[in-house]
Scaffold this active site. Structure first.
Site, PDB file in Angstrom:
ATOM      1  N   TRP A  61     -10.715 108.182  26.179  1.00  0.00           N
ATOM      2  CA  TRP A  61      -9.875 107.069  25.725  1.00  0.00           C
ATOM      3  C   TRP A  61      -9.444 106.199  26.913  1.00  0.00           C
ATOM      4  O   TRP A  61      -9.621 104.968  26.912  1.00  0.00           O
ATOM      5  CB  TRP A  61      -8.675 107.639  24.984  1.00  0.00           C
ATOM      6  CG  TRP A  61      -7.718 106.657  24.361  1.00  0.00           C
ATOM      7  CD1 TRP A  61      -7.750 105.285  24.434  1.00  0.00           C
ATOM      8  CD2 TRP A  61      -6.576 106.970  23.546  1.00  0.00           C
ATOM      9  NE1 TRP A  61      -6.703 104.745  23.734  1.00  0.00           N
ATOM     10  CE2 TRP A  61      -5.964 105.751  23.182  1.00  0.00           C
ATOM     11  CE3 TRP A  61      -6.016 108.171  23.117  1.00  0.00           C
ATOM     12  CZ2 TRP A  61      -4.810 105.701  22.389  1.00  0.00           C
ATOM     13  CZ3 TRP A  61      -4.868 108.124  22.323  1.00  0.00           C
ATOM     14  CH2 TRP A  61      -4.277 106.898  21.959  1.00  0.00           C
ATOM     15  N   TYR A  90     -12.407 102.115  21.994  1.00  0.00           N
ATOM     16  CA  TYR A  90     -11.713 102.352  23.253  1.00  0.00           C
ATOM     17  C   TYR A  90     -12.158 101.318  24.293  1.00  0.00           C
ATOM     18  O   TYR A  90     -13.306 101.333  24.763  1.00  0.00           O
ATOM     19  CB  TYR A  90     -12.005 103.749  23.798  1.00  0.00           C
ATOM     20  CG  TYR A  90     -11.515 104.902  22.952  1.00  0.00           C
ATOM     21  CD1 TYR A  90     -10.554 104.720  21.957  1.00  0.00           C
ATOM     22  CD2 TYR A  90     -12.010 106.184  23.152  1.00  0.00           C
ATOM     23  CE1 TYR A  90     -10.107 105.784  21.187  1.00  0.00           C
ATOM     24  CE2 TYR A  90     -11.561 107.264  22.395  1.00  0.00           C
ATOM     25  CZ  TYR A  90     -10.621 107.053  21.412  1.00  0.00           C
ATOM     26  OH  TYR A  90     -10.179 108.115  20.651  1.00  0.00           O
ATOM     27  N   GLY A 116      -7.981 114.363  27.881  1.00  0.00           N
ATOM     28  CA  GLY A 116      -8.289 113.183  28.666  1.00  0.00           C
ATOM     29  C   GLY A 116      -7.900 113.359  30.119  1.00  0.00           C
ATOM     30  O   GLY A 116      -7.006 114.141  30.452  1.00  0.00           O
ATOM     31  N   ALA A 117      -8.565 112.623  30.989  1.00  0.00           N
ATOM     32  CA  ALA A 117      -8.251 112.660  32.419  1.00  0.00           C
ATOM     33  C   ALA A 117      -8.714 111.357  33.038  1.00  0.00           C
ATOM     34  O   ALA A 117      -9.725 110.783  32.639  1.00  0.00           O
ATOM     35  CB  ALA A 117      -8.929 113.841  33.099  1.00  0.00           C
TER      36      ALA A 117
END
Length: 313
Positions: free
Chosen positions: A21, A60, A285-286
């Site tokens: 995202w 996204y 997420g990262a």
């Protein structure tokens, strides 16, 4: 990293997958500015640590996240990871986002996603949100089933669907997976959604297991107040009072459990979602390799009964 079968599919996926995202950069529901090189490095680090799937969506970054994922996979020298993406969120020439589950829109979207991802087939294609009109949503779902028959996608799933919507979709074509929000601060799906998925061989890929970063231990009131204007979390009720005080108190309990295991609060928050037997895997997420290293080890963290009592107090 341990793998499990995803629903009724032949996909054996790791308990944690990379969520792309934030790789979309700034847009209506973005996380603020993000360097593509950092996103690609984060994806590669997740794959190095054993994760074998990436989750993204057409919307996204208005297509940008898919492009970044495509570049990351093309540059990866190891085994190709599974690529999961989503349809039914579209945008106009001014970047305004809306939901469209029309069959014609789904057909257009899959071709655009294939081009951006630079792949011949999408491993899991998900309907991002149901539309306001159930009949139209089901038409879109029937089109996704046709895309599977045509070989453009391998498996099809849904995201943010209710039990009633899943029942209606199941009557048209089997659902491989559901992607719902799930964390210590969002537990609504425990009552009906998770039991329904478990009894119908529908895999569950839970998103935001760290409460969109709130449960990582990195947030204070001061940091929340200084979130950039283009970070969607500024308008999220979980980051505002009166919920913020309760959520920060939960983070204190996460910190205590983390200290017992010599882990981070974020790892504990993710591990808490994975201990539910109805959960197949978590999307994490990262934005950098460092963030990956601080969370993806949650896949092998086993919480004790005492841990669970403290966290759920």
């Amino acid at each position: 990293m341990e793998t499990l079968a995803l629903g009724n599919s032949d996909l054996k996926i790791t308990r944690i997958g990379f969520g792309a995202w934030a790789a979309g950069g700034p847009w209506q529901f973005g996380w603020g500015s993000q360097e593509d090189s950092d996103s690609i490095a984060a994806i590669h680090r997740a794959l190095e640590l054993g994760s074998n799937w990436i989750d993204t969506a057409a919307v996204y970054g208005l297509g940008h996240s898919e492009e970044v994922v495509g570049r990351a996979v093309a540059a990866w020298r190891g085994s190709r990871p599974y690529i999961f993406t989503k349809a039914a969120r579209v945008w106009d020439d001014k970047g305004r986002v809306s939901t469209s589950t029309k069959a014609e829109s789904i057909r257009h979207e899959v071709e655009a996603s294939l081009r951006r991802l630079k792949v011949d087939v999408i491993d899991l294609y998900q309907m991002h949100w149901p539309g306001a009109n159930l009949a139209e949503t089901l038409d879109g779902w029937a089109e996704m089933a046709r895309l599977k028959e045509q070989g453009k996608v391998r498996w099809i799933g849904v995201s943010n669907f209710s039990v009633e919507e899943m029942r209606a979709a199941q009557a048209i074509a089997p659902i491989t997976s559901l992607q719902p929000p799930y964390s210590l601060i969002r537990r609504k799906i425990e009552a009906e959604v998770l039991p329904f998925c478990a009894s119908n061989r529908i895999g569950t890929l839970v998103y935001s297991p760290m409460g969109s970063g709130l449960l990582t231990g990195a947030f204070t009131r001061d940091r929340v107040a200084k979130l950039p204007a283009d970070d969607w979390r500024r308008n999220n009720l979980e980051f505002q009072e009166p919920k913020l005080t309760a959520n920060l108190a939960l983070v204190d309990r996460l910190q205590k459990v983390a200290e017992r295991h010599r882990r981070s609060p974020g790892e504990v928050a993710i591990a808490w979602t994975l201990q539910n037997p109805a959960v197949t895997a978590a999307i994490v997420g990262a934005r950098s390799p460092k963030q990956v290293e601080g969370t993806f080890a949650a896949a092998d963290l086993r919480l004790t009964a005492d841990d669970l009592r403290l966290l759920e107090a």
